[in-house]
Design a protein around this motif. Structure first.
Motif, PDB file in Angstrom:
ATOM      1  N   PRO A  16       0.854  -1.196   0.000  1.00 62.69           N
ATOM      2  CA  PRO A  16       0.000   0.000   0.000  1.00 62.69           C
ATOM      3  C   PRO A  16       0.886   1.241   0.000  1.00 62.69           C
ATOM      4  CG  PRO A  16       0.126  -0.910   2.222  1.00 62.69           C
ATOM      5  CD  PRO A  16       1.034  -1.740   1.349  1.00 62.69           C
ATOM      6  N   TYR A  18       0.898   5.547   0.339  1.00 64.02           N
ATOM      7  CA  TYR A  18       0.192   6.805   0.588  1.00 64.02           C
ATOM      8  C   TYR A  18       1.208   7.940   0.725  1.00 64.02           C
ATOM      9  CZ  TYR A  18      -2.647  10.298   2.994  1.00 64.02           C
ATOM     10  OH  TYR A  18      -3.274  11.467   3.362  1.00 64.02           O
ATOM     11  N   GLU A  20       4.063   8.769  -0.864  1.00 62.10           N
ATOM     12  CA  GLU A  20       5.458   8.337  -0.739  1.00 62.10           C
ATOM     13  C   GLU A  20       6.281   8.811  -1.933  1.00 62.10           C
ATOM     14  OE1 GLU A  20       6.363   6.973   1.985  1.00 62.10           O
ATOM     15  OE2 GLU A  20       4.857   5.580   2.741  1.00 62.10           O
ATOM     16  N   ASP A  51      -3.309   4.712  -2.102  1.00 62.45           N
ATOM     17  CA  ASP A  51      -4.387   4.951  -1.135  1.00 62.45           C
ATOM     18  C   ASP A  51      -4.758   6.440  -1.096  1.00 62.45           C
ATOM     19  OD1 ASP A  51      -6.172   4.655   0.902  1.00 62.45           O
ATOM     20  OD2 ASP A  51      -4.677   4.422   2.482  1.00 62.45           O
ATOM     21  N   HIS A  83      -4.399   2.467   5.929  1.00 57.53           N
ATOM     22  CA  HIS A  83      -3.515   1.335   5.637  1.00 57.53           C
ATOM     23  C   HIS A  83      -4.231  -0.025   5.572  1.00 57.53           C
ATOM     24  CE1 HIS A  83      -0.644  -1.787   6.987  1.00 57.53           C
ATOM     25  NE2 HIS A  83       0.049  -1.304   5.990  1.00 57.53           N
ATOM     26  N   GLY A 104       5.401   0.134   1.551  1.00 56.37           N
ATOM     27  CA  GLY A 104       5.978   0.798   0.382  1.00 56.37           C
ATOM     28  C   GLY A 104       6.932   1.923   0.749  1.00 56.37           C
ATOM     29  N   ASP A 105       7.498   1.883   1.941  1.00 53.63           N
ATOM     30  CA  ASP A 105       8.361   2.992   2.379  1.00 53.63           C
ATOM     31  C   ASP A 105       9.808   2.543   2.568  1.00 53.63           C
ATOM     32  OD1 ASP A 105       8.010   1.367   4.515  1.00 53.63           O
ATOM     33  OD2 ASP A 105       7.419   2.922   5.916  1.00 53.63           O
ATOM     34  N   GLN A 107      10.992   0.276   4.393  1.00 54.91           N
ATOM     35  CA  GLN A 107      11.388  -0.240   5.715  1.00 54.91           C
ATOM     36  C   GLN A 107      11.561  -1.749   5.671  1.00 54.91           C
ATOM     37  OE1 GLN A 107       8.487   2.119   8.461  1.00 54.91           O
ATOM     38  NE2 GLN A 107      10.329   1.650   9.624  1.00 54.91           N
ATOM     39  N   ARG A 205      14.525  -4.577  10.305  1.00 57.06           N
ATOM     40  CA  ARG A 205      13.621  -3.549   9.763  1.00 57.06           C
ATOM     41  C   ARG A 205      14.393  -2.248   9.612  1.00 57.06           C
ATOM     42  NH1 ARG A 205       8.280  -2.547   8.565  1.00 57.06           N
ATOM     43  NH2 ARG A 205       7.252  -0.751   9.496  1.00 57.06           N
ATOM     44  N   ARG A 208      12.703   4.453   8.407  1.00 50.67           N
ATOM     45  CA  ARG A 208      11.882   5.108   7.395  1.00 50.67           C
ATOM     46  C   ARG A 208      12.715   6.198   6.738  1.00 50.67           C
ATOM     47  NH1 ARG A 208       7.535   7.132   5.224  1.00 50.67           N
ATOM     48  NH2 ARG A 208       5.717   5.797   5.352  1.00 50.67           N
ATOM     49  N   SER A 213       6.197   8.791   9.822  1.00 50.97           N
ATOM     50  CA  SER A 213       5.240   7.730   9.557  1.00 50.97           C
ATOM     51  C   SER A 213       3.974   8.314   8.940  1.00 50.97           C
ATOM     52  CB  SER A 213       4.908   7.019  10.863  1.00 50.97           C
ATOM     53  OG  SER A 213       3.912   6.075  10.623  1.00 50.97           O
ATOM     54  N   ARG A 214       3.390   7.600   7.940  1.00 56.24           N
ATOM     55  CA  ARG A 214       2.130   8.058   7.347  1.00 56.24           C
ATOM     56  C   ARG A 214       0.953   7.669   8.240  1.00 56.24           C
ATOM     57  NH1 ARG A 214       5.784   9.908   5.348  1.00 56.24           N
ATOM     58  NH2 ARG A 214       6.241  10.252   3.135  1.00 56.24           N
TER      59      ARG A 214
HETATM   60  N1  UDP Z   1      -0.173   3.814   4.098  1.00 59.17           N
HETATM   61  C1  UDP Z   1      -1.331   3.759   3.353  1.00 59.17           C
HETATM   62  N2  UDP Z   1      -2.421   4.496   3.770  1.00 59.17           N
HETATM   63  C2  UDP Z   1      -2.379   5.287   4.893  1.00 59.17           C
HETATM   64  C3  UDP Z   1      -1.190   5.293   5.663  1.00 59.17           C
HETATM   65  C4  UDP Z   1      -0.105   4.538   5.236  1.00 59.17           C
HETATM   66  O1  UDP Z   1      -1.397   3.075   2.331  1.00 59.17           O
HETATM   67  O2  UDP Z   1      -3.392   5.929   5.196  1.00 59.17           O
HETATM   68  C5  UDP Z   1       1.004   3.037   3.629  1.00 59.17           C
HETATM   69  C6  UDP Z   1       2.326   3.794   3.638  1.00 59.17           C
HETATM   70  O3  UDP Z   1       2.541   4.488   2.424  1.00 59.17           O
HETATM   71  C7  UDP Z   1       3.344   2.685   3.855  1.00 59.17           C
HETATM   72  C8  UDP Z   1       2.550   1.665   4.683  1.00 59.17           C
HETATM   73  O4  UDP Z   1       1.183   1.975   4.532  1.00 59.17           O
HETATM   74  O5  UDP Z   1       3.716   2.075   2.652  1.00 59.17           O
HETATM   75  C9  UDP Z   1       2.923   1.730   6.141  1.00 59.17           C
HETATM   76  O6  UDP Z   1       2.781   3.052   6.598  1.00 59.17           O
HETATM   77  P1  UDP Z   1       3.858   3.708   7.545  1.00 59.17           P
HETATM   78  O7  UDP Z   1       5.233   3.392   7.062  1.00 59.17           O
HETATM   79  O8  UDP Z   1       3.532   5.147   7.684  1.00 59.17           O
HETATM   80  O9  UDP Z   1       3.553   2.939   8.894  1.00 59.17           O
HETATM   81  P2  UDP Z   1       4.612   2.482   9.993  1.00 59.17           P
HETATM   82  O10 UDP Z   1       5.725   1.778   9.280  1.00 59.17           O
HETATM   83  O11 UDP Z   1       5.050   3.749  10.626  1.00 59.17           O
HETATM   84  O12 UDP Z   1       3.808   1.587  10.880  1.00 59.17           O
END
Ligand code: UDP
Ligand code: MG
Length: 328
Positions: A16, A18, A20, A51, A83, A104-105, A107, A205, A208, A213-214
């Protein structure tokens, strides 16, 4: 039973996305190269869900789909659904016999793909990444550490510690997931609930790329609540337990007060005490109502049965809408 990739098999990688835009090119080319580098005996596809991005990510993704029309498919959602919904969209649009889920970030390191597929070949239906280290800030690390342990203690299914979404699923598991109407999708929980043979592999891991974080803090809290309320009734039980703990001694106290009055004519001290007790019970009641409300809300959402997401358009490889003009 061992699994084997044949020439007519398909490997899917899902993510997913969002907002990025800063990392999409690096991400898609890294994953694409990693897949090509595996020298698989079969083709692969990447299913990426945009998204509702509004930073130019959508256009960049479409450009990648145009460059690799046989391998990349972009699902554009009508708005930002969050997400879990974007992940559901990816899963429901994947066609692979083997499906790898990642963020998709950047990580999640595509170097883990080889290990995932090796374990799957040994006969496992689910191979999940165990995060050995997290290059995130100490507060977040503590949050996740506590969260996974608390969830594991509360949940009715055994969930692996420190396992997130990153991992591989066999088609049989993906089909089970697609049949589940439950929302929101908490993948590590549902994956564990489905069963079959599962194994964890240690994966580092990465940090980022932009440290932002998104998923906002409230989103993380919501995620933790979803996991707990979907997989545990401990909060309800805890309320009953606290209730009993309060009711039994206070009931005895009332009996004692009545006896005292009847036998010796003595009464308890000022009404302030009473007020404290009343307030205390009020608190217990409110807590209970709040907890029940959480479960009720979930029932309400299931009954309402809105779709988890709305697809605006599908671009690239096999751009059919599931259930509309082609098989899922
Ligand atoms: N993402 C998404 N929709 C959202 C928030 C996040 O598709 O509303 C995607 C984001 O682009 C990433 C993945 O979900 O690829 C995980 O998000 P993030 O890295 O911000 O989460 P974390 O790793 O901090 O838990
Ligand atoms: Mg991330």
């Amino acid at each position: 039973m061992n699994h084997e990739l044949k020439s007519n098999s398909l490997v899917s990688v899902l993510a997913p996305i969002y907002n990025e835009v800063g990392v999409i090119d690096a991400f898609v080319s890294e994953v694409h190269e990693a897949l090509a580098g595996l020298a698989l005996p079969c083709p692969f596809e990447m299913v990426l869900c945009d998204d509702g991005s509004h930073d130019g990510s959508a256009e960049k993704l479409d450009a990648w789909a145009a460059r690799h029309p046989d391998q990349i498919r972009i699902i554009h959602l009508a708005r930002n659904f969050g997400h879990p919904a974007a992940l559901s969209a990816c899963i429901e649009h994947a066609r692979g016999d083997v499906v790898i889920v990642m963020d998709g970030d950047m990580q999640d390191d595509p170097a883990a793909f080889r290990g995932f597929i090796e374990k799957w070949s040994e006969g496992y239906e689910v191979v999940y990444a165990i995060r050995t280290s997290r290059e995130e800030n100490a507060v977040l690390r503590l949050f996740f550490w506590l969260f996974y342990r608390m969830l594991n203690w509360m949940a009715r299914v055994d969930m692996p510690l420190d396992a997130g979404n990153f991992g591989l699923m066999d088609r049989r598991v993906v089909d089970c997931l697609c049949r589940m109407t439950e929302r929101p999708l908490y993948l590590p929980g549902l994956r564990a609930w489905i069963g079959f043979s599962q194994v964890g592999v240690s994966v580092r891991r990465r940090a980022r790329y932009d440290r932002r974080s998104r998923v906002r803090l409230m989103g993380l809290v919501q995620l933790a609540m979803n996991a707990i309320f979907s997989f545990s009734s401990v909060p309800l039980f805890a309320f009953r337990f606290v209730g009993m703990l309060v009711i039994v001694p206070s009931g005895l106290l009332v009996v004692f007060a009545v006896m005292r009055k009847l036998l010796w004519g003595a009464v308890f001290s000022p009404s302030a005490n009473l007020l404290v007790i009343v307030l205390f019970f009020l608190g217990v009641n409110l807590l209970g109502i709040g907890i029940m409300g959480e479960y009720l809300l979930r029932i309400y959402e299931e009954v309402r049965a809105r779709p988890k997401y709305i697809v605006d358009r599908v671009v690239g490889n096999d751009a059919r809408m599931p259930g509309k003009d082609g098989p899922q």
